[in-house]
Every structure is written in structure tokens, then in C-alpha cells.
Design a protein around this motif. Structure first.
Motif, short mmCIF file in Angstrom:
data_model
loop_
_atom_site.label_atom_id
_atom_site.label_comp_id
_atom_site.label_asym_id
_atom_site.label_seq_id
_atom_site.Cartn_x
_atom_site.Cartn_y
_atom_site.Cartn_z
N ARG A 134 -37.55 1.98 -1.55
CA ARG A 134 -37.10 0.94 -0.64
C ARG A 134 -37.16 -0.45 -1.27
N GLY A 135 -37.50 -0.54 -2.54
CA GLY A 135 -37.58 -1.83 -3.22
C GLY A 135 -39.02 -2.20 -3.52
N MET A 136 -39.23 -3.44 -3.95
CA MET A 136 -40.57 -3.93 -4.30
C MET A 136 -41.36 -4.21 -3.02
N GLY A 137 -42.56 -3.67 -2.93
CA GLY A 137 -43.37 -3.87 -1.74
C GLY A 137 -44.85 -3.78 -2.06
N HIS A 138 -45.66 -4.21 -1.12
CA HIS A 138 -47.11 -4.22 -1.27
C HIS A 138 -47.66 -2.79 -1.10
N SER A 139 -48.53 -2.40 -2.00
CA SER A 139 -49.09 -1.04 -1.97
C SER A 139 -50.61 -1.06 -2.03
N PHE A 140 -51.20 -0.12 -1.33
CA PHE A 140 -52.62 0.16 -1.42
C PHE A 140 -52.77 1.60 -1.89
N TYR A 141 -53.57 1.80 -2.93
CA TYR A 141 -53.86 3.14 -3.42
C TYR A 141 -55.26 3.51 -2.93
N VAL A 142 -55.37 4.68 -2.32
CA VAL A 142 -56.64 5.18 -1.81
C VAL A 142 -56.75 6.66 -2.17
N LEU A 143 -57.95 7.19 -2.07
CA LEU A 143 -58.16 8.63 -2.26
C LEU A 143 -58.52 9.24 -0.92
N ASP A 144 -57.96 10.43 -0.66
CA ASP A 144 -58.41 11.15 0.53
C ASP A 144 -59.78 11.76 0.21
N PRO A 145 -60.44 12.40 1.16
CA PRO A 145 -61.79 12.93 0.88
C PRO A 145 -61.84 14.00 -0.20
N PHE A 146 -60.70 14.47 -0.67
CA PHE A 146 -60.66 15.55 -1.66
C PHE A 146 -60.16 15.08 -3.01
N GLY A 147 -60.01 13.75 -3.16
CA GLY A 147 -59.61 13.19 -4.44
C GLY A 147 -58.11 13.06 -4.63
N ASN A 148 -57.30 13.39 -3.63
CA ASN A 148 -55.86 13.21 -3.74
C ASN A 148 -55.53 11.73 -3.59
N LYS A 149 -54.78 11.18 -4.56
CA LYS A 149 -54.44 9.78 -4.53
C LYS A 149 -53.20 9.56 -3.67
N LEU A 150 -53.32 8.60 -2.74
CA LEU A 150 -52.22 8.24 -1.85
C LEU A 150 -51.86 6.78 -2.07
N GLU A 151 -50.58 6.49 -2.13
CA GLU A 151 -50.10 5.11 -2.16
C GLU A 151 -49.52 4.81 -0.79
N LEU A 152 -50.09 3.84 -0.11
CA LEU A 152 -49.57 3.40 1.19
C LEU A 152 -48.73 2.17 0.89
N LYS A 153 -47.39 2.33 0.99
CA LYS A 153 -46.46 1.31 0.50
C LYS A 153 -45.66 0.70 1.63
N GLY A 154 -45.79 -0.61 1.77
CA GLY A 154 -45.02 -1.33 2.77
C GLY A 154 -43.56 -1.45 2.38
N PRO A 155 -42.73 -1.95 3.30
CA PRO A 155 -41.30 -2.08 3.02
C PRO A 155 -41.04 -3.15 1.97
N ALA A 156 -39.81 -3.20 1.52
CA ALA A 156 -39.42 -4.16 0.49
C ALA A 156 -39.69 -5.58 0.94
N GLU A 157 -40.18 -6.38 0.00
CA GLU A 157 -40.41 -7.80 0.23
C GLU A 157 -39.48 -8.55 -0.71
N TYR A 158 -38.80 -9.53 -0.19
CA TYR A 158 -37.84 -10.29 -0.99
C TYR A 158 -38.31 -11.72 -1.15
N PRO A 159 -38.03 -12.33 -2.32
CA PRO A 159 -38.47 -13.72 -2.55
C PRO A 159 -37.93 -14.70 -1.51
N ASP A 160 -36.78 -14.40 -0.91
CA ASP A 160 -36.21 -15.34 0.07
C ASP A 160 -36.69 -15.07 1.49
N GLY A 161 -37.66 -14.15 1.66
CA GLY A 161 -38.25 -13.90 2.96
C GLY A 161 -37.56 -12.85 3.80
N ARG A 162 -36.48 -12.24 3.27
CA ARG A 162 -35.83 -11.16 4.03
C ARG A 162 -36.77 -10.01 4.22
N ALA A 163 -36.61 -9.29 5.32
CA ALA A 163 -37.45 -8.12 5.56
C ALA A 163 -36.71 -6.86 5.13
#
Length: 145
Positions: free
Chosen positions: A116-145
Motif C-alpha cells: 500500500r506504499g510507505m507507512g509506519h510499522s511496528f514489529y512485534v513477536l507473538d508469544p511463540f516467536g513469530n514476528k509480525l509487522e503491524l503496518k499502517g496505510p501509506a503516508e505521503y509527504p503532502d499529507g494525503r491519506a
């Protein structure tokens, strides 16, 4: 050699299967931390599915007799780096606070590209060591959503 048309079109990720060894703990994490809704249940196999938007995350309990085929031959073997889950827009501090309330450590926080484009991500591990990236929608320099 003549060019052949592929007889299908890719639509997106249908599901991913994670091996776990404590189903109640797994379900609590995916429900309470990520907000996944219950999906299909296969009690004979020791398998539960949860909805992550339009895709499924399949949790397969390797301690269950029905999961014998899922137990990896090498303990600790790894063949997936992470699963990226697209999210709605979020305030980064709200995400930090939510994860902290659930005792989930942030492994990495960054802005990355994705489907979906460049966006803010948080990487976390579930209780079993599986890595998950929680990625927000695209962020644009001009403020578009």
C-alpha cells in the motif's frame, strides 16, 4: 517457445499457518492484542483460525495429536521471517501504549514500503516467536491519506 497466459490472477494472501504450543495463549494474543475475530475451528487437528481483516491466521498446536504432520523435524527450525498485517490508520503513541498494556515488546519501529506504499510499522513477536509487522496505510509527504 510460445508465451502462455497464466490461468489465474493473484488476489492476495489467503492465510498463513503458525505453529504454536499453547492454544489458549495464542488465541488470547491474537484476540486481545491484534483484535482478530474467531475463524474456523478444527478440533480434531488441534487447529484454530482467526480473521485478520480479509485473511486468516491459522494457529496449529504442535502439542495436539492431530498436529503430528506439522511438527518440524528440526526443533527451532525457521522458514518464515515475518507476516505483515495491514492496519487502519493509527497514532504511533496509541499503538505503543496498547502494546505496552499487553506486555508486548516492540522489536522495531520504522517506516517501510509495502503493497500500500510507505507507512509506519511496528514489529512485534507473538508469544511463540513469530514476528509480525503491524503496518499502517501509506503516508505521503503532502499529507494525503
Amino acid at each position: 517457445m510460445p508465451h502462455r497466459t497464466i490461468p489465474f490472477a493473484l488476489v492476495g494472501i489467503d492465510h498463513v499457518v503458525f505453529l504454536v504450543d499453547d492454544m489458549p495463549r495464542a488465541l488470547a494474543f491474537y484476540r486481545d492484542v491484534l483484535g482478530c475475530a474467531p475463524g474456523y475451528s478444527y478440533p480434531v487437528m488441534g487447529m484454530e483460525q482467526v480473521w485478520a481483516g480479509a485473511a486468516l491466521i491459522v494457529l496449529w498446536d504442535t502439542t495436539h495429536p492431530g498436529a503430528a504432520a506439522a511438527v518440524p523435524p528440526v526443533v527451532g527450525g525457521r522458514n518464515v521471517d515475518h507476516l505483515c498485517i495491514a492496519t487502519s490508520p493509527f497514532a504511533p503513541q496509541d499503538m505503543r501504549d496498547h502494546l505496552a498494556r499487553h506486555g508486548v515488546q516492540i522489536v522495531r519501529e520504522a517506516t517501510h514500503g509495502g503493497a500500500r506504499g510507505m507507512g509506519h510499522s511496528f514489529y512485534v513477536l507473538d508469544p511463540f516467536g513469530n514476528k509480525l509487522e503491524l503496518k499502517g496505510p501509506a503516508e505521503y509527504p503532502d499529507g494525503r491519506a
